[in-house]
Write a protein that holds these residues in place. Structure first.
Motif, PDB file in Angstrom:
ATOM      1  N   GLN A 169       0.817  -1.219   0.000  1.00 51.87           N
ATOM      2  CA  GLN A 169       0.000   0.000   0.000  1.00 51.87           C
ATOM      3  C   GLN A 169       0.852   1.271   0.000  1.00 51.87           C
ATOM      4  N   SER A 170       2.029   1.156  -0.578  1.00 47.83           N
ATOM      5  CA  SER A 170       2.910   2.325  -0.664  1.00 47.83           C
ATOM      6  C   SER A 170       2.356   3.399  -1.594  1.00 47.83           C
ATOM      7  N   TYR A 171       1.407   3.026  -2.456  1.00 48.83           N
ATOM      8  CA  TYR A 171       0.793   3.993  -3.369  1.00 48.83           C
ATOM      9  C   TYR A 171       0.058   5.094  -2.610  1.00 48.83           C
ATOM     10  N   LYS A 172      -0.222   4.865  -1.340  1.00 45.56           N
ATOM     11  CA  LYS A 172      -0.952   5.861  -0.548  1.00 45.56           C
ATOM     12  C   LYS A 172      -0.088   7.070  -0.200  1.00 45.56           C
ATOM     13  N   ASN A 173       1.241   6.881  -0.209  1.00 45.82           N
ATOM     14  CA  ASN A 173       2.077   8.005   0.219  1.00 45.82           C
ATOM     15  C   ASN A 173       3.303   8.259  -0.653  1.00 45.82           C
ATOM     16  N   THR A 174       3.477   7.502  -1.746  1.00 43.09           N
ATOM     17  CA  THR A 174       4.632   7.751  -2.604  1.00 43.09           C
ATOM     18  C   THR A 174       4.366   7.232  -4.010  1.00 43.09           C
ATOM     19  N   ASP A 182      16.328   5.462 -15.798  1.00 41.81           N
ATOM     20  CA  ASP A 182      16.964   5.703 -14.509  1.00 41.81           C
ATOM     21  C   ASP A 182      17.906   4.551 -14.194  1.00 41.81           C
ATOM     22  N   LYS A 183      18.662   4.692 -13.143  1.00 40.25           N
ATOM     23  CA  LYS A 183      19.689   3.700 -12.820  1.00 40.25           C
ATOM     24  C   LYS A 183      19.105   2.353 -12.420  1.00 40.25           C
ATOM     25  N   ASP A 184      17.834   2.331 -12.052  1.00 35.02           N
ATOM     26  CA  ASP A 184      17.184   1.092 -11.629  1.00 35.02           C
ATOM     27  C   ASP A 184      16.380   0.443 -12.756  1.00 35.02           C
ATOM     28  N   CYS A 185      16.523   0.967 -13.964  1.00 34.80           N
ATOM     29  CA  CYS A 185      15.731   0.479 -15.094  1.00 34.80           C
ATOM     30  C   CYS A 185      16.103  -0.964 -15.430  1.00 34.80           C
ATOM     31  N   SER A 237      14.049   4.263  -3.589  1.00 35.84           N
ATOM     32  CA  SER A 237      14.399   4.120  -2.173  1.00 35.84           C
ATOM     33  C   SER A 237      14.598   2.667  -1.747  1.00 35.84           C
ATOM     34  N   ASN A 238      14.080   1.729  -2.544  1.00 36.61           N
ATOM     35  CA  ASN A 238      14.158   0.322  -2.155  1.00 36.61           C
ATOM     36  C   ASN A 238      15.192  -0.489  -2.916  1.00 36.61           C
ATOM     37  N   GLN A 239      15.688   0.041  -4.028  1.00 31.46           N
ATOM     38  CA  GLN A 239      16.716  -0.675  -4.781  1.00 31.46           C
ATOM     39  C   GLN A 239      18.076  -0.346  -4.191  1.00 31.46           C
ATOM     40  N   LYS A 240      18.672  -1.298  -3.481  1.00 34.90           N
ATOM     41  CA  LYS A 240      19.917  -1.047  -2.746  1.00 34.90           C
ATOM     42  C   LYS A 240      21.171  -1.450  -3.525  1.00 34.90           C
ATOM     43  N   SER A 241      20.990  -2.136  -4.650  1.00 33.51           N
ATOM     44  CA  SER A 241      22.139  -2.622  -5.404  1.00 33.51           C
ATOM     45  C   SER A 241      22.957  -1.455  -5.965  1.00 33.51           C
ATOM     46  N   SER A 242      24.265  -1.546  -5.809  1.00 34.28           N
ATOM     47  CA  SER A 242      25.142  -0.498  -6.338  1.00 34.28           C
ATOM     48  C   SER A 242      25.354  -0.671  -7.840  1.00 34.28           C
TER      49      SER A 242
END
Length: 344
Positions: free
Chosen positions: A171-176, A219-222, A184-189
């Motif tokens: 339900q993250s669509y409610k605030n972002t 973007d870098k996470d594409c 914010s969730n993709q941590k891979s360098s």
């Protein structure tokens, strides 16, 4: 001196001319193009056997701690077939979907009645038109209030779709936005490195620009950008269509200053939010300073080229719905003897 021909000679001439006409007509028929690449498929048996009363479906789903997922599909759609096979029939996403979602199939051209609330009921095809479903599969997630919570337009690879599923299930669509959620969730360098493309130009001042403009957002996470470059926009036929555009690219995570078509200051990050562009690589298409449509899912070359032509040729003036122009363009190509492989 007047020449006289025997009756059998005139008969021969008539037969000869009719033969030529018949042969030319046959040749015309033989030259008609053919469509290949369509895919027949079956809806999974585990999908919710619904009476298509959305309010009731939402209540039933909530009783099981699930959300309603409406799967808009079209018969013989290869994108629909692939997405079903890779996510709803098998694959890493299947168990996650079954745990978190009540999935209901809706046919883009179907005649079943869907009850939205106690005062409104529509046929599947009527609802599809109202919701402006242009690409299949379109997936609409319904929130607890019975309204659309989030939506994807078109095919997505399993990895890209998994991010959507987790975004909605949490339900993250409610605030972002999905873009901010992924960032914010993709941590891979080790992320995607932007690929050079000779047809790209640089521009950040677009005020009063009236020619066709295609803005690519990466973007870098594409996950799908590499494939977009290697298998789509480097094709000669796609390059030819893109030449009709000012083709520019922005980093969707960037706060770079841009002067948009009406002279207002914006940024790539703000544009993807304002235009609800939640897929990478995503493309916004403009003509005469107006956003005509967007490409918000993965397309093969025929559909990609047709969308580009739809905007650059101003065909939207005669066909407000892209799907209507698609039919005309397809028939035009077939009559010219051009074969269409819709999965090429």
């Amino acid at each position: 001196m007047r020449l006289r021909f025997p009756p059998y000679f005139l008969h021969f001439v008539v037969v000869f001319l009719l033969t030529i006409i018949s042969t030319n007509s046959s040749a015309q028929v033989d030259k008609l193009g053919q469509i290949t690449g369509g895919a027949a498929y079956e809806i999974p048996s585990w999908f919710t056997d619904s009476f298509l009363d959305i309010a009731e479906d939402v209540e039933d789903a909530m009783d099981e701690n699930k959300s309603v997922l409406l799967y808009f599909h079209l018969d013989n759609c290869p994108y629909c077939s692939s997405m079903l096979d890779q996510n709803f029939k098998s694959g890493d996403n299947l168990a996650f979907i079954q745990k978190h979602f009540s999935v209901i199939a809706v046919n883009l051209k179907g005649d079943r009645e869907i009850t939205l609330n106690e005062n409104e009921a529509l046929l599947e095809k009527e609802l599809s038109k109202i919701l402006k479903v242009q690409y299949t599969p379109t997936i609409i997630f319904i929130g607890e209030d019975g309204k659309q919570a989030f939506r994807t337009n078109g095919y997505r690879t399993p990895k890209a779709f998994r991010l959507v599923l987790e975004y909605v299930a949490s339900q993250s669509y409610k605030n972002t936005t999905l873009s901010d959620y992924v960032e914010s969730n993709q941590k891979s360098s080790k992320g995607y490195t932007f690929i050079d493309y000779s047809g790209l130009e640089k521009a950040s001042y677009l005020q009063d620009y009236k020619q066709p403009v295609a803005i690519l957002f990466e973007d870098k996470d594409c996950i799908d950008c590499k494939n977009f470059h290697e298998k789509l926009i480097n094709r000669d036929d796609v390059k030819a269509e893109l030449k009709q555009y000012l083709f520019i690219r922005f980093d969707a995570y960037s706060d770079q200053k841009i002067i948009n078509f009406d002279g207002k200051v914006t940024s790539p990050r703000k544009m993807v939010k304002d235009f609800d562009l939640n897929y990478r690589p995503g493309v916004l298409l403009f003509n005469e300073g107006k956003n005509i449509t967007k490409i918000d899912g993965q397309l093969y070359s025929f559909h990609f080229n047709t969308v580009l032509r739809y905007v650059s040729g101003k065909h939207y003036e005669d066909f407000p719905r892209f799907g209507d122009y698609l039919k005309v363009r397809q028939q035009e190509m077939l009559e010219q003897g051009i074969d269409i492989n819709i999965v090429d």
